[in-house]
Design an enzyme around this catalytic site. Structure first.
Site, mmCIF file in Angstrom:
data_model
loop_
_atom_site.group_PDB
_atom_site.id
_atom_site.type_symbol
_atom_site.label_atom_id
_atom_site.label_comp_id
_atom_site.label_asym_id
_atom_site.label_seq_id
_atom_site.Cartn_x
_atom_site.Cartn_y
_atom_site.Cartn_z
ATOM 1 N N ASP A 90 55.362 51.730 53.452
ATOM 2 C CA ASP A 90 54.271 50.797 53.701
ATOM 3 C C ASP A 90 54.567 50.095 55.022
ATOM 4 O O ASP A 90 55.694 50.138 55.539
ATOM 5 C CB ASP A 90 54.146 49.801 52.554
ATOM 6 C CG ASP A 90 52.731 49.254 52.408
ATOM 7 O OD1 ASP A 90 51.967 49.319 53.382
ATOM 8 O OD2 ASP A 90 52.395 48.770 51.314
ATOM 9 N N GLU A 102 39.591 37.769 47.706
ATOM 10 C CA GLU A 102 40.670 38.507 47.039
ATOM 11 C C GLU A 102 40.950 39.763 47.845
ATOM 12 O O GLU A 102 40.034 40.458 48.274
ATOM 13 C CB GLU A 102 40.301 38.842 45.595
ATOM 14 C CG GLU A 102 39.037 39.654 45.426
ATOM 15 C CD GLU A 102 38.825 40.115 43.991
ATOM 16 O OE1 GLU A 102 39.721 39.898 43.141
ATOM 17 O OE2 GLU A 102 37.769 40.702 43.720
#
Length: 878
Positions: A269, A621
């Site tokens: 990542d 979110e």
């Protein structure tokens, strides 16, 4: 020092130039040789400096070898993302609500076709930039264990079986079935045990029990590797058992490569290699951290600090060998060879896919089908469908016209999005629909200025200059300023890199008071560019803002305007843009909340029915964002309740005594509480993609029968949840939760009714290690055609530590009124196994309880129960 600076003289940006020397000596260019032999031949020709550079996501060209630049970073969560126009499907959590394997396979095919079309065009344009490659960092298959996680919207829900089976179809569709070449490469992520909190992810450690690891956190990854044959995988930010996931030999070597036989490549990542040292403190220096990652099995890094460029130093210090680097590089180049990047175009069957295949009419229809299937009817007291021709409808709420509430995150650019209000006017008739915004998403943050504030609309004039000079090259009439121009021309004939636009018209506020205005521009200003805007409102001082893209985080004070009355005033907004790309453009306000609410009540005065569009959006979110307002923290939520401003709006609407339909748009569970109990009907529409508004209106009208099912538990309140940082599965998800949810996993209503009968296991008793086949008859007992989602749940009563029940099969079946079909479920040996305390998947002797129905047992869903016995005991291989 940046990548290009450190590699000056070692490599150059390459054109399609073959390496010098006879072709026969260049095994890597021979399409008839084995892929592994070709990859090894290419890697052995590189210097160690070149090798290190090739192990970053932004791999430069090597001109002398004919290696073109390539960036491994591309996104395709629910359509090709961040590369301009593309088909935008419902957000992943909404796709999961379809419970439709065939649809996921078709979505993967569309993404691969559009990705290839973009890649082919980019190669012709010598565009080797990010988001134009063929290695897609999707799907996100982390288990959505807690509804507070902001990135849960990117997942396929809380169940390992549903997640794994849907993701496998997506991967298979995306990678294709050609015997020699991959159409694209899928990358399941984030491996492993990763689901927030976002603010802690760079240093967070998880010590899961062996049972939870095997039963919950690993099965979807195993299925996508073993069954889905995913060619790539992304390791996570967090640590597991004290070691960073991207340097974790148990995860990457013992489990992934040895147990599951994975032969592809692993990417980190973004920034996770740096986290090994700075976040988890597993090593003292980045050179050691990069070396530890490579030796553990991470082959390429998404690096913000050029960590992989420290590998030559790591070799010199003895932290790893150059041979360790070669192993990683051979995996990387084997993947590129399988994609056809070193072969003549005529050998590669996908090299001729034209850009015209991108966002085709057929692809848009598939996105519409997905949106229709994703909508979940949570509640209906008989009000829906709204099929009376004389019904007057008040459409109220902040998501009724919100573009971001359609898109979700990690999205492409929808060039013709269908917002809910527009669709409601189309489906029901504009003369039968009244509209008001009613509330912001949250009182503390601005929201797009609604179209009701612009009587008569706005005229937008575009110029191909950054100073409004030259002729007007395009003119458009718009209802609001809330658009996405990422990677596209703002209008036909307008240069997306250098343009200016002037919106002009009248602005009218709902009531006297103080208002704050601002132009929000996101994701569209690159280094070296600039943006300037000016807001002019009659009777108020102008507000002008100018900044370079390097200063884009500069605090922009909003324009404060006091209105003595609600009469329309002249309005102009000017935007000048100079950057490689544009992005999201939204003109926002913070209006007196009471004024918005009063306007909504007035709009509802003549209505027969109120449809309230409420919920969340991907600016609230999502992934690691600098946001702290009540109920939200850094991308996550601290409360699962609907934000207060919207609860107050629903209170006022329900107090009118008129029937209220709630249309909830969100990426996760939202507890509606008393507002939900008072509502006549509730739809969960997620972030439904480019055609989402049309699908919602069709379901409300009844021309589409709702058929979605919840892929997550909708808890009644945050109080029912364990601490967010607790990764133990006890009292989490439907498989272990011991409370009463607001709506259960698998729940979803229809406008018709279904019945189940004749449940028949093939065998009353099976030997441990064998499978089982189960059949059931499903009948449509109602008056409308519809899709039923038959769900098979398995339970092993009395066995300590096992889930209360687990989904082990599902099938979407279309039935005409009165029609019946036999549905067959095939349970593989692993479907009958559960993890023991040591994490061993084991089939044990005992009574296995079956339930097949339209939802879980004891939830009111139709269904039928049964059982069979297992004899013996068998541990399955890891």
């Amino acid at each position: 020092m940046g990548l290009r600076a450190r590699l000056a003289g070692a490599s150059a940006l390459a054109l399609a130039v073959l390496a010098a020397g006879p072709a026969a000596a260049q095994a890597y260019r021979n399409p008839d040789l084995p892929v592994d032999q070709r990859a090894a031949d290419l890697v052995r020709r590189m210097t160690i400096t070149e090798k290190a550079a090739q192990m970053q996501n932004e791999a430069p060209g090597i001109e002398r070898l004919g290696v073109l630049p390539y960036d491994y970073w591309n996104e395709a969560l629910h359509g090709v993302a961040r590369a301009g126009e593309a088909t935008v499907f419902p957000q992943a959590i909404g796709m999961a609500a379809t419970f439709d394997r065939d649809l996921f396979y078709a979505e993967g095919q569309v993404i691969a076709t559009e990705g290839r079309a973009k890649y082919n065009q980019a190669q012709r344009d010598r565009n080797y930039g990010r988001y134009y490659g063929l290695t897609f960092w999707s799907p996100n298959i982390n288990i959505f264990r807690d509804p507070r996680w902001g990135r849960g919207q990117e997942t396929l829900g809380e169940d390992p079986y549903l997640t794994g089976t849907l993701a496998t179809e997506f991967i298979t569709g995306l990678q294709g079935d050609d015997p020699h070449y991959l159409k694209a490469i899928a990358t399941p992520k984030h491996y492993a045990v990763h689901s927030g909190p976002e603010p802690l992810r760079h240093g967070f450690n998880v010590d899961p029990s062996e049972r939870d690891l095997a039963e919950t956190y690993l099965p979807a990854f195993r299925r996508t590797i073993v069954d889905g044959k995913a060619e790539s995988l992304m390791c996570a930010y967090n640590a597991v058992f004290g070691t960073a996931a991207c340097a974790n030999s148990r995860l990457l070597q013992d489990i992934l490569r040895k147990d599951w036989g994975f032969a592809g490549f692993v990417t980190s990542d973004c920034g996770a290699i740096d986290d090994i040292t700075t976040g988890h403190h597993n090593t003292a220096t980045n050179a050691e951290g990069a070396a530890l990652a490579v030796k553990a099995g991470t082959d390429t890094g998404c690096d913000f600090k050029d960590e992989m460029l420290d590998l030559p130093e790591a070799v010199e210090e003895g932290y790893l060998s150059e041979a360790d680097m070669d192993v990683a590089l051979e995996r990387l180049f084997a993947a590129r060879i399988r994609l056809g990047m070193f072969d003549p175009p005529e050998r590669v069957p996908f090299s001729t896919i034209p850009i015209s295949e991108n966002h085709s009419a057929a692809h848009q229809q598939l996105a519409l089908r997905a949106a229709r299937e994703s909508i979940v009817l949570l509640k209906n007291d008989g009000l829906l469908p709204l099929d009376k021709t004389d019904t007057k409808i008040a459409v109220i709420g902040p998501s009724a016209t919100s573009l971001i509430a359609l898109e979700g995150n990690y999205n492409g650019t929808p060039t013709t999005p269908m917002r809910p209000l527009d669709a409601m006017e189309t489906v029901f008739g504009a003369d039968r629909v009244a509209y008001a915004q009613g509330a912001p998403f949250v009182a503390e943050l601005p929201v797009a200025v609604p179209r009701t504030a612009f009587p008569g609309g706005l005229t937008a004039n575009f110029y191909n200059s950054a100073d409004f000079s030259g002729p007007v090259v395009a003119t458009r009439t718009v209802k609001e300023i809330d658009t996405n121009w990422a990677g596209i021309d703002p209008a036909p004939g307008v240069d997306r890199k250098t343009f200016s636009v002037r919106w002009a018209g009248m602005i009218a506020v709902p009531a006297a008071g103080d208002y704050l205005f601002q132009l929000e521009t996101r994701r569209g200003c690159d280094a070296g560019g600039s943006e300037t805007y000016t807001i002019r409102i009659e009777g108020a001082s102008d507000q002008a803002f100018s900044a370079s893209c390097d200063e884009r985080e500069t605090k922009r004070a909003p324009m404060r305007v006091h209105f003595d009355d609600a009469r329309p005033r002249a309005f102009t907004l000017e935007l000048a843009h100079q950057s490689a790309r544009a992005g999201d453009i939204t003109f926002t306000w913070q209006a007196p909340v009471a004024a918005l609410r009063d306007q909504a009540i007035a709009a509802a005065a003549d209505a027969d029915t109120i449809v309230a569009f409420v919920g969340l959006n991907a600016w609230l979110e999502g992934e690691e964002m600098p946001l702290e307002v009540p109920g939200f923290d850094g991308g996550d939520r601290t409360s699962i309740a609907l934000p207060q401003a919207q609860r107050d709006l629903l209170d006022a609407l329900e107090a009118t005594g008129k029937p209220v339909v709630i249309v909830l748009q969100s990426g996760s569970a939202v507890a509606l509480g008393e507002n939900g109990r008072k509502a006549s009907a509730i739809l969960e529409a997620w972030y439904p993609g480019e055609r989402g508004g049309q699908a919602i209106a069709e379901v409300l009208r009844g021309t589409v029968n709702p058929s979605g099912r919840l892929p997550v538990t909708f808890y009644a309140s945050t109080d029912q949840l364990p601490p967010f940082t607790d990764y133990a599965m006890a009292n989490r998800t439907y498989r272990y939760f011991d409370g009463k949810p607001e709506y259960a996993f698998g729940h979803g209503l229809s406008y018709t009714q279904f019945a189940y009968s004749d449940l028949k296991p093939d065998a009353a008793s099976v030997v441990a290690g064998d499978g089982q086949t189960v059949r059931v008859t499903v009948r449509n007992t109602g008056a409308r055609a519809g899709d039923e989602v038959a769900q098979l749940y398995l339970a092993t009563p009395g066995r300590a530590g096992t889930p209360t029940r687990s989904l082990k099969g599902y099938e979407r079946v279309h039935l005409a009124p009165g029609e019946a079909k036999t549905v067959q479920f095939t349970l593989a040996p692993r479907d009958l196994a559960f993890a023991d305390a040591k994490g061993v998947m084991r089939t044990s002797a005992g009574n296995y309880q079956l339930w097949i129905g339209g939802g879980q047992p004891d939830t009111g869903a139709p269904g039928i129960g049964g059982s069979f016995r297992v004899t013996g005991d068998k541990a399955l291989p890891n």
